[in-house]
Design a protein around this motif. Structure first.
Motif, PDB file in Angstrom:
ATOM      1  N   ASN A 155      32.359  52.897  27.325  1.00 26.94           N
ATOM      2  CA  ASN A 155      32.091  54.337  27.334  1.00 26.94           C
ATOM      3  C   ASN A 155      30.597  54.618  27.449  1.00 26.94           C
ATOM      4  O   ASN A 155      30.186  55.565  28.126  1.00 26.94           O
ATOM      5  N   GLN A 207      38.138  46.348  34.863  1.00 32.14           N
ATOM      6  CA  GLN A 207      37.171  46.019  33.813  1.00 32.14           C
ATOM      7  C   GLN A 207      37.766  44.983  32.863  1.00 32.14           C
ATOM      8  O   GLN A 207      37.969  45.230  31.679  1.00 32.14           O
ATOM      9  N   MET A 259      26.182  56.250  33.544  1.00 31.79           N
ATOM     10  CA  MET A 259      26.489  56.549  34.939  1.00 31.79           C
ATOM     11  C   MET A 259      26.596  58.057  35.147  1.00 31.79           C
ATOM     12  O   MET A 259      26.008  58.606  36.084  1.00 31.79           O
ATOM     13  N   HIS A 260      27.340  58.735  34.271  1.00 34.74           N
ATOM     14  CA  HIS A 260      27.510  60.192  34.394  1.00 34.74           C
ATOM     15  C   HIS A 260      26.168  60.911  34.283  1.00 34.74           C
ATOM     16  O   HIS A 260      25.887  61.833  35.053  1.00 34.74           O
ATOM     17  N   TYR A 265      40.297  53.015  34.753  1.00 30.55           N
ATOM     18  CA  TYR A 265      39.908  51.611  34.654  1.00 30.55           C
ATOM     19  C   TYR A 265      41.095  50.794  34.157  1.00 30.55           C
ATOM     20  O   TYR A 265      41.972  51.288  33.453  1.00 30.55           O
ATOM     21  N   TRP A 308      23.754  48.149  33.726  1.00 31.69           N
ATOM     22  CA  TRP A 308      24.251  49.068  34.755  1.00 31.69           C
ATOM     23  C   TRP A 308      23.056  49.660  35.490  1.00 31.69           C
ATOM     24  O   TRP A 308      22.284  50.434  34.932  1.00 31.69           O
ATOM     25  N   ARG A 367      33.606  50.838  41.300  1.00 35.02           N
ATOM     26  CA  ARG A 367      32.326  50.995  40.604  1.00 35.02           C
ATOM     27  C   ARG A 367      31.356  49.863  40.944  1.00 35.02           C
ATOM     28  O   ARG A 367      30.394  50.056  41.667  1.00 35.02           O
ATOM     29  N   LEU A 405      37.906  59.216  36.045  1.00 41.88           N
ATOM     30  CA  LEU A 405      37.555  57.803  35.948  1.00 41.88           C
ATOM     31  C   LEU A 405      38.758  57.029  35.422  1.00 41.88           C
ATOM     32  O   LEU A 405      39.293  57.359  34.361  1.00 41.88           O
ATOM     33  N   HIS A 442      29.604  54.104  31.047  1.00 41.77           N
ATOM     34  CA  HIS A 442      30.036  55.238  31.865  1.00 41.77           C
ATOM     35  C   HIS A 442      29.243  56.497  31.543  1.00 41.77           C
ATOM     36  O   HIS A 442      28.969  57.300  32.440  1.00 41.77           O
TER      37      HIS A 442
END
Length: 180
Positions: A66, A52, A72-73, A88, A26, A8, A86, A69
């Motif tokens: 979460n 992470q 990101m999604h 981690y 992010w 990532r 995913l 992410h």
């Protein structure tokens, strides 16, 4: 099934020596989201494997991870892309777990989840530990120069057969051309 494994931080999004601790921190590397979408459109499943340790260090909690992410999604979806799975590792290096890269635990779990051998599967990262994690399973190491990539390249000692690319967009073009 065609599969690609990605790290990532430093591959999809900008990395930070202070860790990515909030959704606002992010930020995608230009072209990375489009690259994932192009892999998806070419029939590839995309798995993410990311250390992470900020979780065990108390820098962020699971709710925040979460949320990162989720951002990101959602960002990927705007380009028609997706991460299919995913994985981690929340542990610090001193925990000596089997999931923290360079150990192969996360990639072994990816192989189990997808029910396939990882021999020859492209594994893209920006650090030596990303590349090393897939070696026991036969994954093909690919280094991007983004994130820690330039430093990793300069330090030398890359696994034999490592392919080197400017960024994820260039790596994705190669993967599609050679593996689709």
């Amino acid at each position: 099934m065609k599969l690609v494994i990605l790290d990532r931080d430093g591959v999809i999004n900008y990395d930070s020596p202070q860790f990515i601790k909030t959704p606002d921190e992010w930020k995608p590397i230009p072209g990375s989201l489009e690259a994932i979408a192009s892999l998806n459109q070419a029939g590839f499943r995309v798995a993410l494997a990311t250390n992470q340790s900020g979780i065990s260090r108390g820098l962020l909690d699971m709710v925040t991870l979460n949320a990162i992410h989720d951002k990101m999604h959602r960002s990927l979806a705007q380009f028609g892309g997706r991460i299919d799975a995913l994985f981690y590792c929340p542990h610090a290096a001193e925990a000596e777990c089997t999931c923290r890269k360079p150990k192969p635990g996360m990639l072994e779990e990816i192989a189990r989840r997808f029910g396939m051998d990882l021999d020859g599967v492209p594994s893209v990262g920006d650090s030596l530990r990303d590349l090393q994690a897939g070696l026991p399973l036969g994954a093909l190491p690919m280094l991007v120069r983004t994130g820690k990539g330039e430093g990793t390249l300069a330090a030398g000692g890359l696994p034999e057969g490592t392919k080197v690319f400017a960024d994820l967009a260039e790596a994705a073009q190669y993967i599609i051309r050679e593996f689709a």
